[in-house]
Design a protein around this motif. Sequence first.
Motif, PDB file in Angstrom:
ATOM      1  N   GLU A   1       0.738  -1.244   0.093  1.00 63.20           N
ATOM      2  CA  GLU A   1       0.097  -0.049  -0.015  1.00 63.20           C
ATOM      3  C   GLU A   1       1.050   1.121   0.215  1.00 63.20           C
ATOM      4  O   GLU A   1       0.420   2.473  -0.700  1.00 63.20           O
ATOM      5  CB  GLU A   1      -0.926  -0.025   1.261  1.00 63.20           C
TER       6      GLU A   1
ATOM      7  N   ARG B   1       1.878   2.020  -3.365  1.00 59.29           N
ATOM      8  CA  ARG B   1       0.745   2.606  -4.175  1.00 59.29           C
ATOM      9  C   ARG B   1       0.481   4.079  -3.941  1.00 59.29           C
ATOM     10  O   ARG B   1       0.136   4.817  -4.798  1.00 59.29           O
ATOM     11  CB  ARG B   1      -0.606   1.749  -3.947  1.00 59.29           C
ATOM     12  N   GLN B   2       0.693   4.395  -2.570  1.00 59.57           N
ATOM     13  CA  GLN B   2       0.335   5.964  -2.122  1.00 59.57           C
ATOM     14  C   GLN B   2       1.749   6.698  -2.634  1.00 59.57           C
ATOM     15  O   GLN B   2       1.607   7.697  -2.922  1.00 59.57           O
ATOM     16  CB  GLN B   2       0.354   5.634  -0.748  1.00 59.57           C
ATOM     17  N   ASN B   3       2.944   6.006  -2.641  1.00 56.81           N
ATOM     18  CA  ASN B   3       4.130   6.748  -2.715  1.00 56.81           C
ATOM     19  C   ASN B   3       5.295   6.080  -3.470  1.00 56.81           C
ATOM     20  O   ASN B   3       6.161   5.512  -2.745  1.00 56.81           O
ATOM     21  CB  ASN B   3       4.741   7.482  -1.403  1.00 56.81           C
TER      22      ASN B   3
END
Length: 77
Positions: A21, A24-26
Amino acid sequence: MAIEPPDELIELQRASDAAHEAVRQNPTDETWAAWRDRAGEVQAAVTVYATEVGEPRNQVEAAVKKAARYPEPPAGA
């Protein structure tokens, strides 16, 4: 017979999922490296556990992912 993976494997999978995750965010080199490390730890631990209990590795991996991502509600809930 259903495979009931130990809590240690479930927690390793959750750490890998959290690292994914983060990618996915950064998506940085650091987050990718962290995810690769966590995923490698899960894969190695699943292989060892599957060998110890004499179950197919792919079935152990599926049971770990299911337990980590879709936990059973507590009894009586």
